[in-house]
Design a protein around this motif. Structure first.
Motif, PDB file in Angstrom:
ATOM      1  N   ALA A   1       1.076  -1.179  -0.059  1.00 40.50           N
ATOM      2  CA  ALA A   1      -0.006   0.025  -0.152  1.00 40.50           C
ATOM      3  C   ALA A   1       0.862   1.360  -0.022  1.00 40.50           C
ATOM      4  O   ALA A   1       0.420   2.333  -0.227  1.00 40.50           O
ATOM      5  N   GLY A   2       2.097   1.202   0.455  1.00 40.16           N
ATOM      6  CA  GLY A   2       2.968   2.454   0.308  1.00 40.16           C
ATOM      7  C   GLY A   2       2.951   3.078   1.753  1.00 40.16           C
ATOM      8  O   GLY A   2       3.191   4.149   1.770  1.00 40.16           O
ATOM      9  N   LEU A   3       2.492   2.160   2.692  1.00 42.75           N
ATOM     10  CA  LEU A   3       2.432   2.702   4.201  1.00 42.75           C
ATOM     11  C   LEU A   3       3.670   2.404   4.843  1.00 42.75           C
ATOM     12  O   LEU A   3       4.034   2.708   5.862  1.00 42.75           O
ATOM     13  N   ASP A   4       4.558   1.381   4.263  1.00 45.55           N
ATOM     14  CA  ASP A   4       5.645   0.883   4.769  1.00 45.55           C
ATOM     15  C   ASP A   4       6.901   0.808   3.811  1.00 45.55           C
ATOM     16  O   ASP A   4       6.283   0.592   2.619  1.00 45.55           O
ATOM     17  N   TRP A   5       8.067   0.694   4.006  1.00 46.07           N
ATOM     18  CA  TRP A   5       8.943   0.451   2.855  1.00 46.07           C
ATOM     19  C   TRP A   5       9.823  -0.597   3.313  1.00 46.07           C
ATOM     20  O   TRP A   5      10.293  -0.901   4.333  1.00 46.07           O
TER      21      TRP A   5
ATOM     22  N   ASP B   1       8.727   3.247  -6.206  1.00 50.73           N
ATOM     23  CA  ASP B   1       8.968   4.567  -6.759  1.00 50.73           C
ATOM     24  C   ASP B   1       7.814   5.424  -6.637  1.00 50.73           C
ATOM     25  O   ASP B   1       7.901   6.791  -6.682  1.00 50.73           O
ATOM     26  N   LYS B   2       6.794   4.950  -6.209  1.00 48.02           N
ATOM     27  CA  LYS B   2       5.620   5.782  -6.113  1.00 48.02           C
ATOM     28  C   LYS B   2       4.989   5.864  -4.610  1.00 48.02           C
ATOM     29  O   LYS B   2       5.252   5.182  -3.828  1.00 48.02           O
ATOM     30  N   LYS B   3       4.439   6.976  -4.395  1.00 42.77           N
ATOM     31  CA  LYS B   3       3.975   7.426  -2.977  1.00 42.77           C
ATOM     32  C   LYS B   3       2.725   6.557  -2.746  1.00 42.77           C
ATOM     33  O   LYS B   3       2.064   6.102  -3.839  1.00 42.77           O
ATOM     34  N   ALA B   4       2.308   6.529  -1.569  1.00 44.13           N
ATOM     35  CA  ALA B   4       1.048   5.729  -1.282  1.00 44.13           C
ATOM     36  C   ALA B   4      -0.126   6.263  -2.116  1.00 44.13           C
ATOM     37  O   ALA B   4      -0.852   5.607  -2.417  1.00 44.13           O
TER      38      ALA B   4
ATOM     39  N   PHE C   1      -7.598  -0.214   0.862  1.00 42.18           N
ATOM     40  CA  PHE C   1      -7.290  -0.873   2.107  1.00 42.18           C
ATOM     41  C   PHE C   1      -8.552  -1.056   2.843  1.00 42.18           C
ATOM     42  O   PHE C   1      -9.260  -0.102   3.178  1.00 42.18           O
ATOM     43  N   VAL C   2      -8.771  -2.253   3.497  1.00 43.52           N
ATOM     44  CA  VAL C   2      -9.771  -2.358   4.769  1.00 43.52           C
ATOM     45  C   VAL C   2      -9.044  -3.165   5.750  1.00 43.52           C
ATOM     46  O   VAL C   2      -8.465  -4.297   5.459  1.00 43.52           O
TER      47      VAL C   2
END
Ligand SMILES: Nc1ncnc2c1ncn2[C@@H]1O[C@H](COP(=O)(O)OP(=O)(O)OP(=O)(O)O)[C@@H](O)[C@H]1O
Ligand SMILES: [Mg+2]
Length: 367
Positions: A49-53, A68-71, A78-79
């Motif tokens: 989801a882009g909430l962690d890397w 390379d993309k932001k969330a 997301f649920v």
């Protein structure tokens, strides 16, 4: 869209929480991530989801590198297990939320958003809830709305983290069927996290079993149920009885065990472990039986028995109470496994005990 995860690792301090995850999800597929608490399921979803890397590895969705993309640029729905809807917004506004906060270039006109929400309300079979506030909904209804909110943005990937975890068993079963229908109509690539085996098996096209940051097995429900790939998967799927055996000419042998119902295996002679489900063991009362009944409990429909065998081997069996032979505490029995899995090696690898220092040496060094 298709999703590819390659050799993904994530470390928190000294702890390696993801230890090289490789996963391919086909476009439109519904995959269940099944694993015990702490195995890294949520961490993997958050990275998608882009909430962690991650510390290393690749994440490619629809041919694009997502790391390379932001969330906000990834378009994931997301649920969460306890997804708080906005309490001050009606259901329809909660569902519209993701569309109303899009940047101006992408945001649909208000009338288009209203139409989309209306369609979703019908699609999810909740039009009668449109003007209620979250506090006026049951837990199951809230999760339907949460899914509506996640779907509103036409996500490239839908990520569901134990969305039904807090609900009771009957509601879970209903929602499971409903979700499968919704998924089949919407065709969104979906990853569903659960630690409930039945939920994963019933819902998913393919099941991914995770244990301690690694994928232990990927396959259809039947493949995994019938052929667990490792002792970890076997235990996780309820094959909790482990009996040390000796393989001889493809047969498992041990005192107190009648393995005539098990097919021969193409396995080398030597020590191995037989994994069994308590419900797959038939008890044969016998004066020569090497197992002794130590505990009998009833759950109503079932009788649950604990037994002690040679070399402190513990076994558990479960049988329909009506069909149970007259068994009593202290009685000796032979165990006949009807189905089982055999892995090479002893049940708990013998830990070499630390060798005590020779007395003479201690005396010498203390001088
Ligand atoms: N931000 C963090 N900092 C430190 N450790 C973390 C962090 N997030 C997760 N962990 C650790 O990573 C491991 C995996 O956590 P994760 O939440 O991914 O597990 P899970 O499989 O989702 O478990 P559950 O079924 O309980 O939700 C756990 O040991 C957890 O304590
Ligand atoms: Mg989790």
């Amino acid at each position: 869209m298709s999703l590819t995860v390659q050799n993904l690792t994530r470390r928190f301090g000294q702890t390696e929480v993801l230890r090289g995850i490789d996963l391919e999800v086909k476009s439109g597929e519904l995959v269940a991530l099944l694993g015990p608490s702490g195995s890294g399921k949520t961490t993997l979803l958050k990275i998608i989801a882009g909430l962690d890397w991650p510390d290393a590895g690749r994440l490619v969705v629809g041919g694009e590198d997502w790391l390379d993309k932001k969330a906000q640029e990834r378009r994931t729905g997301f649920v969460f297990q306890h997804y708080a809807l906005f309490p001050h917004m009606k259901v329809r506004d909660n569902i519209a939320f993701g569309l109303t906060v899009m940047d101006r270039a992408h945001r649909p006109a208000p009338a288009t958003i209203a139409k989309k929400v209306e369609e979703l309300l019908h699609f999810l079979q909740i039009p009668h809830l449109a003007d209620r506030y979250p506090a006026e909904l049951s837990g199951g209804q809230r999760q339907r709305v949460a899914l509506g909110r996640a779907l509103a943005i036409d996500p490239a990937v839908l990520l569901l983290d134990e969305p039904f975890g807090a609900l009771d068993a009957q509601v879970r079963r209903d929602l499971r069927r409903w979700l499968r229908e919704v998924h089949d109509k919407a065709g969104t690539t979906t990853i569903f996290v659960t630690h409930d085996q039945e939920e994963a098996f019933e819902l998913a096209d393919r099941v991914v079993v995770m244990g301690a940051g690694l994928i232990e097995q990927i396959g259809s429900a039947d493949q995994i149920y019938d052929h667990p790939a490792s002792p970890f998967v076997a235990r996780f799927l309820g094959l909790t009885v482990e009996i040390p055996v000796t393989m001889r000419a493809g047969r498992a042998e041990a005192a107190g065990l009648d393995t005539s119902a098990l097919p021969r295996r193409a396995m080398a002679d030597g020590p191995a472990t037989l994994f069994l489900r308590p419900a797959d063991i038939t008890l044969l009362p016998s004066p020569e039986g090497a197992f002794r009944v130590t505990e009998i409990a009833t759950t109503g429909a079932l009788l649950r028995l604990r037994m002690e065998g040679p070399a402190d081997c513990q076994a558990e069996a479960e049988l329909p109470r009506r069909a149970a032979p007259a068994l009593s505490l202290g009685q000796t029995v032979t165990l006949r496994p009807e189905v089982g899995h055999i892995f090479p090696g002893s049940p708990t690898p013998a830990q070499p005990a630390p060798a005590p220092a020779p007395v003479s040496l201690i005396k010498e060094s203390s001088r």
